[in-house]
Enzyme design. Structure first.
Site, PDB file in Angstrom:
ATOM      1  N   HIS A 198      -9.243   2.813  -2.241  1.00 22.97           N
ATOM      2  CA  HIS A 198      -7.709   2.483  -1.489  1.00 22.97           C
ATOM      3  C   HIS A 198      -7.270   1.623  -2.879  1.00 22.97           C
ATOM      4  O   HIS A 198      -7.267   0.702  -2.889  1.00 22.97           O
ATOM      5  CB  HIS A 198      -7.363   1.924  -0.767  1.00 22.97           C
ATOM      6  N   CYS A 205       0.959  -1.302   0.339  1.00 19.41           N
ATOM      7  CA  CYS A 205       0.280  -0.071   0.191  1.00 19.41           C
ATOM      8  C   CYS A 205       0.486   1.200   0.103  1.00 19.41           C
ATOM      9  O   CYS A 205       0.559   2.516  -0.587  1.00 19.41           O
ATOM     10  CB  CYS A 205      -0.919  -0.277   1.203  1.00 19.41           C
ATOM     11  N   CYS A 226     -14.234  -0.716   6.555  1.00 20.80           N
ATOM     12  CA  CYS A 226     -13.530  -0.819   5.449  1.00 20.80           C
ATOM     13  C   CYS A 226     -13.318  -0.300   4.103  1.00 20.80           C
ATOM     14  O   CYS A 226     -14.150   0.430   3.653  1.00 20.80           O
ATOM     15  CB  CYS A 226     -14.340  -2.212   4.776  1.00 20.80           C
TER      16      CYS A 226
END
Lengths: 141, 378
Positions: free
Chosen positions: B321, B80, B199
C-alpha cells in the site's frame, strides 16, 4: 529521549513531509489533544443544538453552524470500542490500551486505559487523569 | 456531458524499493499506461497526480522525464484515496470538456519514510495520543467481534483469500506463499484483534491511468460512475465504526450515477488495508447487510471463482500500500479483468467492475475522503 525511540530510522536522517513530533525525534508541534481540568474535560458546546466538541479554536458549530461557548464535560461515559496496541508508537511502549469514550452528555474522546486490556462495548469508564498529555481512563467500579 | 473512458493503465512493481528513485517508479507506470492507451505522448493535455508523502514537487520531477512542457498539472492529497481522487478529477475534467486526454499518476515511496507502521501525525489529536492506523481499524474490528460475533477466523479468511490471489500477481509485494487461517492468527498481534498478517505491508509503487472521451476504441472502458466524497463528523452520535458512513456515502452516489445495483458488480477492488477494512467496506458497498460482511470470504462469495470476486489482485494486503500508488493499481486490475487480460488471475464474468478507495484517518471525521468508481466494457 528513550533509547528505543525509532527517530534514527525515520527517513534515515532525511527530512520528511510528515511532522512526526518531538516524541519520535521531530520538532515540537502545538498540542491538539483534549485537556482535563480537574473534574472536567474542556471543550466547546453549541449554543443552538448543544453539539459538544473537545476542541478549541474552531469558528462555529461543525454540526449546525451555530455559535459556540466554552464547556466542561463530565469525565464519565461509555466505551464505544477499545483495542490494545502491541506495537510501540511514539514514546508509548507496547502493550498499551486505547478506547473511544463517549462522555455522558459530551463528545467522543480517545483515551488511554489504565490496564492494557480490551473492555466490553458500553463499559462504564471514567477519566481519572492525564498521562504524558493523553487522557487516562479506568473502568468505573 | 461527455462520456469519460479509461484508455490505458500501467503500474510499476509494488514492494520495498528504497533503491529506486521515486520518479523512476512513476516513469515505469506512465510509460506502460501511454503504450496501453495507444496514444502519442503529446496528446496528453493535463496531468493530475495523487500522492501523500510526495516528496513535495514529485510531479514536476516526474514531468522532467516525460516532457509535456507547460501542460496544466496539479497534485492532490487525500490520504490513501489520493490516487483515485486524482483519477476522479481527471474524469470530471473530461466529462466537462476541459481536457480531452488526462494523465493520472499515483505514487508514493513509503520505505524511505517509515520502517514499520506509519508514524501517526503529531498535529492530529489522536495521532498525538499515539493511535496508530492499525489501531483505528482494530477499534472497528473490536466492535464487529463484540457486536456481531465476528470470529478471528472470519477476519483471517480475508487475509488468506487476498494473499492467495496475490500469488498470481507478478507485481504484488507478497508472493512467497499464502498463509493458512492458523498462520494468520498466530502471527504477532498488532492491535487486538488484528494480527500482523491482517495488515497491509509498507510498500513503494506507482500507477498511471489515461482518461479521455469516447474514441470508439473497443478496448476502452466506460466510466459509468466516479464519485469522490470528503469526510463527515464521526462522533458520539455515530453508531457505525469509523469509515463505514464515508464509504456508504460514496457508494450510494456511485450506484445512482451508474443506475446499477450492488449485485451487478462482477468484480471489485476495495480498500483492504486491514482485513476488517474489506469486511466493513463490502457492507457499506451493499454486498452484505451490516454485520454480515464477515461471511463473504469464508463462504467463497468473494473468492476469485465466487459470485463476486473481491480483490483478485491480492488487494492491499498482498500488493502492498504505497498510499497514492494504490488507487491506480486498483483501477488497473479492474481494467485488466474487464478486458479479459488478467492472466492467471482472470475471473470468468467480467463486464462491470468497481473500485473503492478509502483515505483516513483524521480524528473526529469518518474519513478524509472516499472514491468509488464503476467501470464497464464498452
Amino acid at each position: 529521549m528513550a533509547a528505543d525511540a525509532p527517530s534514527s530510522e525515520l527517513g534515515v536522517g532525511r527530512p520528511t513531509k510528515r511532522r512526526p513530533g518531538s516524541a519520535v525525534g521531530g520538532l515540537p508541534v502545538a498540542d491538539s489533544r483534549p485537556v482535563l481540568d480537574g473534574d472536567a474535560v474542556l471543550g466547546l458546546r453549541c449554543t443552538v443544538c448543544r453539539y459538544p466538541v473537545a476542541q478549541t479554536g474552531i469558528p462555529w458549530c461543525p454540526s449546525c453552524y451555530g455559535p459556540l461557548e466554552p464547556a466542561r464535560f463530565d469525565t464519565g461515559g461509555t466505551a464505544f470500542s477499545s483495542t490494545v496496541a502491541r506495537i510501540p508508537v511514539g514514546t508509548r511502549k507496547a502493550p498499551f490500551a486505547l478506547a473511544y469514550l463517549d462522555l455522558d452528555d459530551g463528545p467522543r474522546v480517545l483515551v488511554h486505559l489504565a490496564e492494557p486490556e480490551v473492555v466490553p462495548l458500553g463499559a462504564r469508564l471514567r477519566i481519572t487523569g492525564m498521562d504524558e498529555g493523553d487522557l487516562l481512563a479506568e473502568v468505573a467500579s | 456531458m461527455i462520456q469519460a473512458m479509461l484508455w490505458g493503465v500501467g503500474t510499476s512493481d509494488y514492494g520495498l524499493q528504497p533503491e529506486r528513485r521515486v520518479e523512476a517508479l512513476a516513469w515505469t507506470a506512465v510509460g506502460e499506461a501511454v503504450a496501453d492507451a495507444g496514444i502519442a505522448v503529446d496528446e496528453i493535455d493535463a496531468i493530475i497526480v495523487g500522492s501523500v508523502f510526495g516528496p513535495p514537487g514529485v510531479a514536476t520531477r516526474v514531468q522532467r522525464g516525460i516532457g509535456l512542457p507547460g501542460v496544466p498539472m496539479w497534485t492532490i492529497e487525500n490520504a490513501c484515496a489520493s490516487g483515485t481522487s486524482a483519477y476522479h478529477e481527471a474524469v470530471q475534467t473530461v466529462r466537462g470538456g476541459r481536457y480531452r486526454c488526462v494523465l493520472v499518476l499515483g505514487v508514493d515511496q513509503m520505505s524511505t519514510l517509515f520502517s514499520g507502521a506509519i508514524v501517526p501525525e503529531a498535529t492530529d489529536p489522536e495521532g498525538a495520543a499515539s493511535l496508530p492506523l492499525p489501531g483505528v481499524y482494530a477499534m472497528g474490528a473490536q466492535r464487529y467481534v463484540q457486536e456481531f460475533g465476528v470470529t478471528p477466523e472470519q477476519l483471517a479468511a480475508v487475509a488468506v483469500k487476498n494473499k492467495r490471489n496475490g500469488l498470481d500477481n507478478p507485481r504484488a509485494q507478497l508472493r512467497k506463499a499464502a498463509p493458512t487461517i492458523d498462520e494468520v492468527l498466530s502471527s504477532r498481534m498488532i492491535a487486538d484483534p488484528l494480527t500482523f498478517l491482517q495488515c497491509c505491508p509498507t510498500s513503494d509503487g506507482a500507477g498511471a491511468l489515461i482518461v479521455g472521451g469516447d474514441r470508439g476504441n473497443p478496448d476502452d472502458l466506460r466510466i459509468e460512475a466516479s464519485v469522490s466524497v470528503s469526510g463527515a463528523l464521526w462522533d458520539h452520535r455515530s453508531k457505525e465504526v469509523w469509515g463505514y458512513a464515508c464509504v456508504a456515502r460514496a457508494a450510494e452516489q456511485a450506484y445512482a450515477e451508474a443506475g446499477r445495483t450492488p449485485a451487478e458488480m462482477d468484480v471489485l477492488e476495495v480498500h483492504d488495508a486491514f482485513t476488517i477494512g474489506e469486511i466493513m467496506t463490502l457492507e457499506a458497498l451493499g454486498l452484505a447487510p451490516l454485520g454480515k460482511g464477515a461471511e463473504l470470504a469464508p463462504s467463497g462469495h468473494t473468492a476469485r471463482d465466487g459470485a463476486q470476486p473481491v480483490n483478485p489482485s491480492g488487494g492491499l494486503l498482498s500488493r502492498g500500500h504505497p498510499l497514492g500508488g494504490t488507487g491506480p493499481a486498483q483501477i488497473a486490475e479492474i481494467a485488466w479483468q474487464l478486458r479479459g487480460r488478467a492472466g492467471a488471475r482472470q475471473i470468468t464474468r467480467h463486464r462491470v467492475g468497481m473500485v473503492e478507495t478509502m483515505g483516513g484517518a483524521a480524528a473526529g471525521m469518518d474519513g478524509n475522503a472516499c472514491v468509488v468508481t464503476i467501470l464497464s466494457t464498452s
